[in-house]
Design a protein around this motif. Structure first.
Motif, short mmCIF file in Angstrom:
data_model
loop_
_atom_site.label_atom_id
_atom_site.label_comp_id
_atom_site.label_asym_id
_atom_site.label_seq_id
_atom_site.Cartn_x
_atom_site.Cartn_y
_atom_site.Cartn_z
N LEU A 66 0.81 -1.22 0.00
CA LEU A 66 0.00 0.00 0.00
C LEU A 66 0.85 1.27 0.00
N ARG A 67 2.11 1.13 -0.37
CA ARG A 67 2.98 2.32 -0.41
C ARG A 67 2.45 3.36 -1.39
N GLY A 68 1.82 2.91 -2.47
CA GLY A 68 1.26 3.85 -3.44
C GLY A 68 0.19 4.72 -2.81
N TYR A 69 -0.59 4.15 -1.91
CA TYR A 69 -1.60 4.93 -1.19
C TYR A 69 -0.95 6.00 -0.32
N VAL A 70 0.09 5.62 0.41
CA VAL A 70 0.79 6.57 1.30
C VAL A 70 1.37 7.72 0.49
N GLU A 71 1.90 7.40 -0.67
CA GLU A 71 2.46 8.45 -1.54
C GLU A 71 1.35 9.37 -2.05
N CYS A 93 -8.89 9.89 -1.61
CA CYS A 93 -7.72 9.05 -1.84
C CYS A 93 -7.91 7.68 -1.20
N PHE A 94 -8.45 7.68 0.02
CA PHE A 94 -8.66 6.43 0.74
C PHE A 94 -9.64 5.53 -0.01
N CYS A 95 -10.72 6.11 -0.50
CA CYS A 95 -11.72 5.34 -1.25
C CYS A 95 -11.15 4.83 -2.57
N ARG A 96 -10.43 5.68 -3.26
CA ARG A 96 -9.87 5.28 -4.55
C ARG A 96 -8.98 4.05 -4.40
N HIS A 97 -8.10 4.06 -3.41
CA HIS A 97 -7.17 2.96 -3.24
C HIS A 97 -7.82 1.74 -2.59
N SER A 98 -8.72 1.97 -1.63
CA SER A 98 -9.31 0.83 -0.91
C SER A 98 -10.24 0.01 -1.79
N PHE A 99 -10.98 0.65 -2.68
CA PHE A 99 -11.87 -0.13 -3.54
C PHE A 99 -11.11 -0.78 -4.70
N LYS A 100 -9.92 -0.29 -4.94
CA LYS A 100 -9.06 -0.91 -5.95
C LYS A 100 -8.37 -2.15 -5.36
N SER A 101 -8.07 -2.11 -4.06
CA SER A 101 -7.37 -3.22 -3.39
C SER A 101 -8.08 -3.56 -2.07
N TYR A 106 -8.47 -4.48 3.86
CA TYR A 106 -9.06 -5.29 4.92
C TYR A 106 -7.97 -5.80 5.86
N ALA A 107 -6.88 -6.29 5.29
CA ALA A 107 -5.78 -6.83 6.10
C ALA A 107 -5.17 -5.77 7.01
N VAL A 108 -5.14 -4.54 6.55
CA VAL A 108 -4.52 -3.47 7.33
C VAL A 108 -5.50 -2.82 8.31
N LEU A 143 -0.98 8.44 9.88
CA LEU A 143 -0.54 7.21 9.23
C LEU A 143 -0.14 6.15 10.25
N PHE A 144 0.23 6.58 11.45
CA PHE A 144 0.57 5.62 12.50
C PHE A 144 -0.68 5.07 13.18
N GLU A 145 -1.84 5.60 12.82
CA GLU A 145 -3.09 5.19 13.45
C GLU A 145 -3.78 4.13 12.60
N ARG A 146 -3.92 2.92 13.12
CA ARG A 146 -4.54 1.83 12.39
C ARG A 146 -6.07 1.93 12.45
N ASN A 147 -6.61 2.48 13.53
CA ASN A 147 -8.05 2.59 13.72
C ASN A 147 -8.61 3.63 12.76
#
Length: 218
Positions: A66-71, A93-101, A106-108, A143-147
């Motif tokens: 998911l490095r592409g998302y962070v960038e 950005c979150f929606c664009r990447h999450s629905f693509k992967s 889910y794993a993260v 970014l350090f927050e998983r919740n």
């Protein structure tokens, strides 16, 4: 750092990178302890010295992928001219990447990781600090927050301080937008949609914008 610590960190990365390779070749649902150990060139018992659960391996490998998302999230947020606009762009950005992967997200962000899941995010960035090199300092804490319920709070707090969102509505906006995303993501993962992924992303973002527009105007 002592030689033993360096060796342990190196071994830890061997297993994570082996998991990444399996995900790229076969998919995250095909990851097993034995496959990862074999790919890394060690036995399963050795792997368990570094990872207590298979979910942790999937988490760290998904983070690598998911490095592409962070960038992208930094690029998206920088386009915003106000805290509220930045919050909306962060969701975009979150929606664009999450629905693509969806499986990786889910794993993260959704999978049960056992005790102290927030420690895993910290451990990841300690092991791969280069992933944060181009990320603005004000974004790094989120970014350090998983919740997911807590990730956007810092931007919403800034929107409240700027007078763009009533303080009384901050919690409602945060919870409602996150529940919309989680609900749609669950439908995607369980094949419960009657439309395609692109439509799911578009509708989710539309609902999120509507929630923000209504609650920010109160």
């Amino acid at each position: 750092m002592k030689n033993k610590q360096l060796q342990m960190r190196r071994m830890w990365k061997y297993f994570v990178e082996a998991t990444v390779e399996i995900i790229e070749e076969e998919g995250i649902d095909k990851v097993t302890i034995r496959k990862v150990a074999d790919r890394a060139g060690y036995n399963s018992a050795t792997l368990y010295n570094y990872f207590s659960e298979l979910s942790h391996l999937k988490f760290f490998a998904a983070m690598r992928l998911l490095r592409g998302y962070v960038e992208d999230v930094s690029l998206f947020i920088n386009k915003g001219e106000s805290p509220l606009e930045q919050y909306i762009l962060a969701w975009e950005c979150f929606c664009r990447h999450s629905f693509k992967s969806p499986e990786l997200f889910y794993a993260v962000f959704m999978m049960d990781l056992g005790d102290q899941p927030e420690r895993l995010m910290q451990r990841y960035y300690e092991s791969y600090p280069a992933d944060l090199l181009d990320v603005p300092a004000e974004i790094q804490p989120s970014l350090f927050e998983r919740n997911v319920m807590k990730r956007g709070i810092s931007l919403l707090d800034r929107a409240v301080a700027a007078g763009q969102v009533p303080k009384a509505n901050l919690t409602a906006i945060n919870e409602m937008t996150n529940l919309v995303w989680q609900g749609m993501m669950a439908a995607v993962l369980n094949n419960r949609l009657e439309y395609d992924i692109a439509t799911a992303e578009k509708r989710t973002m539309g609902y999120i914008r509507e929630i923000i527009r209504e609650r920010a105007a109160d």
